[in-house]
Design a protein around this motif. Sequence first.
Motif, PDB file in Angstrom:
ATOM      1  N   SER A  58       0.858  -1.186   0.000  1.00  0.00           N
ATOM      2  CA  SER A  58       0.000   0.000   0.000  1.00  0.00           C
ATOM      3  C   SER A  58       0.894   1.236   0.000  1.00  0.00           C
ATOM      4  CB  SER A  58      -0.926   0.003   1.208  1.00  0.00           C
ATOM      5  OG  SER A  58      -0.168   0.057   2.394  1.00  0.00           O
ATOM      6  N   HIS A  59       0.438   2.245  -0.678  1.00  0.00           N
ATOM      7  CA  HIS A  59       1.177   3.493  -0.764  1.00  0.00           C
ATOM      8  C   HIS A  59       0.313   4.595  -0.166  1.00  0.00           C
ATOM      9  CE1 HIS A  59       4.279   1.767  -3.316  1.00  0.00           C
ATOM     10  NE2 HIS A  59       3.310   1.125  -3.925  1.00  0.00           N
ATOM     11  N   PRO A  60       0.929   5.551   0.482  1.00  0.00           N
ATOM     12  CA  PRO A  60       0.125   6.644   1.039  1.00  0.00           C
ATOM     13  C   PRO A  60      -0.559   7.435  -0.078  1.00  0.00           C
ATOM     14  CG  PRO A  60       2.473   7.106   1.261  1.00  0.00           C
ATOM     15  CD  PRO A  60       2.347   5.726   0.705  1.00  0.00           C
ATOM     16  N   LYS A  61      -1.778   7.778   0.147  1.00  0.00           N
ATOM     17  CA  LYS A  61      -2.536   8.558  -0.827  1.00  0.00           C
ATOM     18  C   LYS A  61      -2.300  10.047  -0.550  1.00  0.00           C
ATOM     19  CE  LYS A  61      -5.970   5.029  -1.657  1.00  0.00           C
ATOM     20  NZ  LYS A  61      -4.954   4.072  -1.790  1.00  0.00           N
ATOM     21  N   THR A  62      -2.170  10.813  -1.620  1.00  0.00           N
ATOM     22  CA  THR A  62      -1.912  12.241  -1.428  1.00  0.00           C
ATOM     23  C   THR A  62      -3.053  12.912  -0.669  1.00  0.00           C
ATOM     24  OG1 THR A  62      -2.753  12.676  -3.649  1.00  0.00           O
ATOM     25  CG2 THR A  62      -0.372  12.520  -3.396  1.00  0.00           C
ATOM     26  N   ALA A  63      -4.264  12.367  -0.768  1.00  0.00           N
ATOM     27  CA  ALA A  63      -5.393  12.940  -0.038  1.00  0.00           C
ATOM     28  C   ALA A  63      -5.177  12.855   1.472  1.00  0.00           C
ATOM     29  CB  ALA A  63      -6.682  12.226  -0.429  1.00  0.00           C
ATOM     30  N   ASP A  64      -4.335  11.930   1.908  1.00  0.00           N
ATOM     31  CA  ASP A  64      -4.036  11.782   3.336  1.00  0.00           C
ATOM     32  C   ASP A  64      -2.919  12.720   3.800  1.00  0.00           C
ATOM     33  OD1 ASP A  64      -5.953   9.771   3.455  1.00  0.00           O
ATOM     34  OD2 ASP A  64      -4.480   8.175   3.121  1.00  0.00           O
ATOM     35  N   TRP A  65      -2.263  13.401   2.884  1.00  0.00           N
ATOM     36  CA  TRP A  65      -1.192  14.324   3.239  1.00  0.00           C
ATOM     37  C   TRP A  65      -1.788  15.612   3.796  1.00  0.00           C
ATOM     38  CZ3 TRP A  65       2.476  14.336  -1.615  1.00  0.00           C
ATOM     39  CH2 TRP A  65       2.937  13.030  -1.835  1.00  0.00           C
ATOM     40  N   ASP A  67      -2.531  19.564   4.038  1.00  0.00           N
ATOM     41  CA  ASP A  67      -2.835  20.536   2.974  1.00  0.00           C
ATOM     42  C   ASP A  67      -1.569  21.233   2.475  1.00  0.00           C
ATOM     43  OD1 ASP A  67      -5.503  19.883   3.141  1.00  0.00           O
ATOM     44  OD2 ASP A  67      -6.050  21.643   4.351  1.00  0.00           O
ATOM     45  N   SER A  68      -0.669  21.553   3.395  1.00  0.00           N
ATOM     46  CA  SER A  68       0.548  22.256   2.988  1.00  0.00           C
ATOM     47  C   SER A  68       1.438  21.359   2.127  1.00  0.00           C
ATOM     48  CB  SER A  68       1.317  22.772   4.203  1.00  0.00           C
ATOM     49  OG  SER A  68       1.755  21.700   5.018  1.00  0.00           O
ATOM     50  N   ASN A  69       1.540  20.080   2.457  1.00  0.00           N
ATOM     51  CA  ASN A  69       2.343  19.162   1.630  1.00  0.00           C
ATOM     52  C   ASN A  69       1.705  18.948   0.260  1.00  0.00           C
ATOM     53  OD1 ASN A  69       4.416  18.826   3.430  1.00  0.00           O
ATOM     54  ND2 ASN A  69       3.626  16.938   4.310  1.00  0.00           N
ATOM     55  N   GLN A  70       0.387  18.863   0.213  1.00  0.00           N
ATOM     56  CA  GLN A  70      -0.294  18.734  -1.079  1.00  0.00           C
ATOM     57  C   GLN A  70      -0.034  19.967  -1.935  1.00  0.00           C
ATOM     58  OE1 GLN A  70      -4.412  17.369  -1.080  1.00  0.00           O
ATOM     59  NE2 GLN A  70      -4.085  16.484   0.957  1.00  0.00           N
ATOM     60  N   ALA A  71      -0.085  21.132  -1.339  1.00  0.00           N
ATOM     61  CA  ALA A  71       0.170  22.380  -2.078  1.00  0.00           C
ATOM     62  C   ALA A  71       1.604  22.428  -2.579  1.00  0.00           C
ATOM     63  CB  ALA A  71      -0.134  23.584  -1.189  1.00  0.00           C
ATOM     64  N   ARG A  72       2.547  21.973  -1.772  1.00  0.00           N
ATOM     65  CA  ARG A  72       3.963  21.960  -2.180  1.00  0.00           C
ATOM     66  C   ARG A  72       4.172  21.044  -3.377  1.00  0.00           C
ATOM     67  NH1 ARG A  72       7.166  20.670   3.131  1.00  0.00           N
ATOM     68  NH2 ARG A  72       8.892  20.564   1.684  1.00  0.00           N
ATOM     69  N   VAL A  73       3.533  19.883  -3.359  1.00  0.00           N
ATOM     70  CA  VAL A  73       3.672  18.940  -4.476  1.00  0.00           C
ATOM     71  C   VAL A  73       3.038  19.512  -5.741  1.00  0.00           C
ATOM     72  CG1 VAL A  73       2.941  16.684  -5.329  1.00  0.00           C
ATOM     73  CG2 VAL A  73       3.903  16.891  -3.038  1.00  0.00           C
ATOM     74  N   ARG A  74       1.833  20.077  -5.616  1.00  0.00           N
ATOM     75  CA  ARG A  74       1.182  20.687  -6.789  1.00  0.00           C
ATOM     76  C   ARG A  74       2.064  21.776  -7.386  1.00  0.00           C
ATOM     77  NH1 ARG A  74      -3.526  20.017  -3.786  1.00  0.00           N
ATOM     78  NH2 ARG A  74      -3.331  22.103  -2.913  1.00  0.00           N
ATOM     79  N   ASP A  75       2.641  22.613  -6.529  1.00  0.00           N
ATOM     80  CA  ASP A  75       3.512  23.683  -7.003  1.00  0.00           C
ATOM     81  C   ASP A  75       4.745  23.122  -7.711  1.00  0.00           C
ATOM     82  OD1 ASP A  75       4.332  26.489  -7.181  1.00  0.00           O
ATOM     83  OD2 ASP A  75       5.881  25.908  -5.726  1.00  0.00           O
ATOM     84  N   LEU A  76       5.348  22.102  -7.138  1.00  0.00           N
ATOM     85  CA  LEU A  76       6.531  21.492  -7.742  1.00  0.00           C
ATOM     86  C   LEU A  76       6.215  20.897  -9.114  1.00  0.00           C
ATOM     87  CD1 LEU A  76       9.476  20.529  -7.567  1.00  0.00           C
ATOM     88  CD2 LEU A  76       8.633  18.492  -6.387  1.00  0.00           C
TER      89      LEU A  76
END
Length: 102
Positions: A58-65, A67-76
Motif C-alpha cells: 500500500s502506498h500513502p494517498k496524497t489525499a491523506d497528506w 494541505d501544505s504538503n499537497q500544495a507543495r507537491v502541486r507547485d513542484l
Amino acid sequence: WLRESTPHNTVDETIALLGEQFLVGLPGRLDESLLLWKAAMGLATRDIIYTSMKASLSHPKTADWSDSNQARVRDLVETNGDLKYYQAAQAKFEAQAEQYGK
C-alpha cells in the motif's frame, strides 16, 4: 522516462518528441496500454504477460497528506513542467486509443 533521458531539452521540445516518435502508455491505464503496445508490435495476446509484483503493497494517498504538503507537491509539479508533460502524454494516449478502436 523520456523527460529524464532528455535533460537538455525544454518541456516543449520533449513534448514534441513524445508526439512524433513514441507510443505512450499510462500506469493508471495499464491494461489499455498493453493492448496498444501489443497492436503496435504485431504481437498475439498470448505474447503479453503481466503480473502485478507489488499488489499487496500500500502506498500513502496524497489525499491523506497535510494541505501544505499537497500544495507543495502541486507547485513542484507545475513549476518543473511535469504537469504539462503528463497532460500531453494523456492526450497522446487518448489519440492512440481512439485510433486503436477504429
